[in-house]
Design a protein around this motif. Structure first.
Motif, PDB file in Angstrom:
ATOM      1  N   ASP A 194      -5.643-109.546  26.893  1.00  0.00           N
ATOM      2  CA  ASP A 194      -6.412-110.673  26.353  1.00  0.00           C
ATOM      3  C   ASP A 194      -7.917-110.506  26.507  1.00  0.00           C
ATOM      4  OD1 ASP A 194      -6.399-111.079  29.034  1.00  0.00           O
ATOM      5  OD2 ASP A 194      -5.147-112.868  28.981  1.00  0.00           O
ATOM      6  N   ASP A 195      -8.343-109.340  26.966  1.00  0.00           N
ATOM      7  CA  ASP A 195      -9.768-109.051  27.086  1.00  0.00           C
ATOM      8  C   ASP A 195     -10.145-108.089  25.958  1.00  0.00           C
ATOM      9  OD1 ASP A 195     -12.171-107.725  27.687  1.00  0.00           O
ATOM     10  OD2 ASP A 195     -11.892-107.968  29.847  1.00  0.00           O
TER      11      ASP A 195
ATOM     12  N   TYR B  54     -12.832-106.511  25.083  1.00  0.00           N
ATOM     13  CA  TYR B  54     -13.558-105.311  25.475  1.00  0.00           C
ATOM     14  C   TYR B  54     -12.602-104.264  26.046  1.00  0.00           C
ATOM     15  CZ  TYR B  54     -16.858-102.232  27.829  1.00  0.00           C
ATOM     16  OH  TYR B  54     -17.570-101.126  28.250  1.00  0.00           O
ATOM     17  N   MET B  55     -11.733-104.721  26.939  1.00  0.00           N
ATOM     18  CA  MET B  55     -10.757-103.798  27.528  1.00  0.00           C
ATOM     19  C   MET B  55      -9.797-103.272  26.462  1.00  0.00           C
ATOM     20  SD  MET B  55     -11.485-103.125  30.580  1.00  0.00           S
ATOM     21  CE  MET B  55     -10.011-102.333  31.237  1.00  0.00           C
ATOM     22  N   GLN B  56      -9.439-104.136  25.517  1.00  0.00           N
ATOM     23  CA  GLN B  56      -8.550-103.687  24.451  1.00  0.00           C
ATOM     24  C   GLN B  56      -9.199-102.550  23.646  1.00  0.00           C
ATOM     25  OE1 GLN B  56      -5.322-104.424  23.818  1.00  0.00           O
ATOM     26  NE2 GLN B  56      -5.524-102.759  22.341  1.00  0.00           N
TER      27      GLN B  56
ATOM     28  N   VAL C 124     -14.879-111.894  19.352  1.00  0.00           N
ATOM     29  CA  VAL C 124     -13.836-110.920  19.681  1.00  0.00           C
ATOM     30  C   VAL C 124     -14.129-109.536  19.107  1.00  0.00           C
ATOM     31  CG1 VAL C 124     -11.420-110.323  19.206  1.00  0.00           C
ATOM     32  CG2 VAL C 124     -12.019-112.632  19.994  1.00  0.00           C
TER      33      VAL C 124
ATOM     34  N   LEU D  53     -16.945-107.366  20.705  1.00  0.00           N
ATOM     35  CA  LEU D  53     -16.548-106.930  22.044  1.00  0.00           C
ATOM     36  C   LEU D  53     -15.566-105.767  21.965  1.00  0.00           C
ATOM     37  CD1 LEU D  53     -16.074-110.280  24.005  1.00  0.00           C
ATOM     38  CD2 LEU D  53     -17.607-108.395  24.628  1.00  0.00           C
TER      39      LEU D  53
ATOM     40  N   ASN E 101      -3.705-106.137  36.081  1.00  0.00           N
ATOM     41  CA  ASN E 101      -5.005-105.485  36.231  1.00  0.00           C
ATOM     42  C   ASN E 101      -4.857-103.981  36.442  1.00  0.00           C
ATOM     43  OD1 ASN E 101      -6.708-107.681  35.822  1.00  0.00           O
ATOM     44  ND2 ASN E 101      -6.398-108.399  37.927  1.00  0.00           N
TER      45      ASN E 101
END
Lengths: 390, 390
Positions: free
Chosen positions: B102-103, B105-107, B148, B151, B246
């Motif tokens: 759900d992040d 940037y991380m995706q 979104v 990012l 995480n």
């Protein structure tokens, strides 16, 4: 069409899904109120892309790394990156499309020609590898899928083989909408590339395919939609539309490879391919990229026969004569020295049996492009080659 | 994950859309009845792909063209094509994904790491160019989109920069589902590539990341879905799940680049990356590609802490201990000479602070892979590095 290198961005301009989408869903995208639309506002897209633009210092560093090798990032048809190996660079482009013709094999060929076209616009005639990107619609039945998808893949692959390359990888996923596209990669030495930036006042503009593919594809869909057909039946008959549609399919599936080869022979000063932003959109993009202070003025608009009348009958929907109607796998728009242009057009017609046209001039200016007030429309007949009838 | 070069095909195994899709729509895809699914039957996909496989004569011709340069088409992690320029070949891979964390940037980082991983699996450590492929969901509001998408792009780009490369092109379209992915290209000389085909009896299998990313991502989603949470809350608490999630994000975003560099140092005989088909699926694919008559036997399964218990509590849904749970941006599975394997694991831990594990052996056999009846599960704690707490 529709790649990040077209006008900086991001778009899915030619959403003309035929088989898998209801019109209602298409219209959800917003846009011009037609099946063909340009859903992203260029400004929105530019903003979205800000996050991945290099900061100037990084670009500087990168340019130094490249040494004498040309470098081209986001903004034109294909990206050009210097390699670790002296004198070589990689030219790459990617595109994918929502189907717009009802023949899956032809759709595959068209997608392939459109992907490759971005290399050809850079004068690059040798593609070293292609990847295929396929989205299989979740709404296809098993039977539809097993017929449609292999035909589309076969068309894409055959397009690659025709271009002297091959498909050696890719990805296929399930997706609500059917999509087909790919990646074209060429590893080049500098002389293989014609950077789209060297137009000078006195050049002329040549275009290698007629406009009107989007109009033709839509008109053909409307044969089965009485309400829409009624809007255009006074200016066109069914036979005209079928001829125009076939001419459009043939044109879209045709490679711009010979056009690219001849750019070298006739010392082209730069080119782009005409796709989702329409002739004027891409002309503006090309003008903006020039080193010299030039502007482009377009006088002539070659259009698939009868499609000007159809476009006019649809009010402001296509903006064809404004140069804004999206094209798929359109021709190259090439800046050529004036004394070479006629020979270029003659040579391509001799080699391929298709006309090219001198459509405008390059003059001193502020890197913009425009179409004159009353451009001359050249009706390009469906029947073009001797003895061949659409 | 999910590329045509994974197991010959075509798939969208890890459809775990978080933000943009209702579960109902996901379930339309059919499959295992969970949010994570493998919608294409491998046989269906193989059949769909028949149209683009080369006929043997063409392949022969192509091999001759390639001379001494390795050639690898559809079937393994990346395609390898000889170039017109002597001694060089192009290694390419493409992948795109539906978001699973759900992040944004991380995706983006995860997608980038996953695309690059296919190069790393071939021992290729230098990526020369990346393209980004983005599908912007039509269901996002303007505000969601403007937050979104940049990012996600930034995450993707930063992943590329971390890998010593850059994003210089791509395409973005509107699509019902949000997608993010890309293309990674390397122009290599032969010694840069470790072809995935030289395992011999006596080798051991090393894995560089733990399993269980899919389980962790799903368990994390279930924190907000009481009905599903009730199924696993007896074996795991909320804190465990957040730690595992995480750990999974961190693992998925981590590049396999050091792992690839060390493959050269320790004379690896071939590798693949563990993604959509799960450990066993990719092990089988790698085994099938070996020149020698070998088989792989897997004894140990390193799994993110507590995820084995979660998987067990879900019945047969994940098939984690059967080696079939899909992973995203998983580790490399590497065939190493027995005497080098321990040093490999020690070196990677020293350089990166992450463990690697010897998980199995290569023995004489018929190019298959299996997991022993009662494999040893290694619980990989969320807290791994001294002083760092998830």
């Amino acid at each position: 069409m529709a790649d990040m290198n077209d006008g900086t961005i991001l778009q899915a301009e030619e959403l003309i899904p035929v088989a898998t989408e209801s019109e209602a869903e298409c219209l959800e995208l917003g846009g011009a109120g037609s099946l063909a639309r340009r859903p992203f506002d260029p400004e929105v897209l530019t903003k979205l892309l800000e996050g991945i633009q290099d900061d100037p210092s990084a670009t500087q560093e990168y340019m130094q790394l490249g040494g004498g090798v040309p470098t081209l990032g986001i903004g034109m048809d294909a990206c050009v990156s210097p390699l670790r190996h002296a004198g070589f660079c990689v030219v790459q482009t990617t595109d994918f499309f929502y189907p717009l013709v009802d023949d899956p094999y032809m759709q595959g060929k068209i997608a392939c020609a459109n992907v490759l076209s971005d290399l050809y616009a850079m004068g690059v005639t040798e593609c070293d590898n292609m990847l295929m990107l396929m989205g299989v619609s979740t709404k296809l039945t098993d039977k539809e899928r097993d017929v449609v998808v292999p035909l589309m893949m076969r068309g894409f692959k055959n397009g690659a083989v025709e271009a002297g390359t091959n498909v050696r990888g890719g990805q296929t996923v399930l997706n609500p909408w059917l999509t087909v596209g790919g990646v074209a990669t060429s590893v080049c030495q500098t002389p293989e590339i014609i950077m789209p930036e060297n137009a000078v006042p006195g050049d002329v503009l040549v275009m290698t395919k007629p406009l009107g593919t989007q109009v033709a594809v839509n008109a053909h869909q409307w044969l089965d939609m009485p309400e829409r057909w009624n809007r255009i039946k006074l200016v066109v008959n069914e036979d005209d539309v079928r001829k125009a549609y076939n001419r459009a399919m043939d044109s879209m599936a045709r490679l711009n490879r010979t056009a690219a080869r001849l750019m070298h022979k006739y010392n082209a000063h730069g080119a782009t391919d005409v796709t989702g932003f329409g002739l004027l959109g891409h002309a503006q993009n090309l003008a903006r990229n020039q080193k010299a202070e030039v502007s482009f003025v377009i006088h002539n608009l070659p259009v698939i026969a009868k499609m000007t009348a159809v476009a006019k009958a649809c009010g402001n929907m296509f903006q064809l004569l404004q140069g804004l109607s999206a094209e798929t796998s359109g021709g190259l728009l090439i800046c050529l020295p004036r004394e070479q242009a006629a020979a270029y057009c003659k040579d391509i017609e001799k080699q391929e049996g298709y006309q090219a046209w001198i459509i405008g001039i390059v003059e001193k200016g502020n890197r913009t492009a425009r179409i004159i007030d009353k451009p001359r429309v050249i009706e390009v007949p469906a029947k073009e080659k001797e003895g061949e009838l659409w």
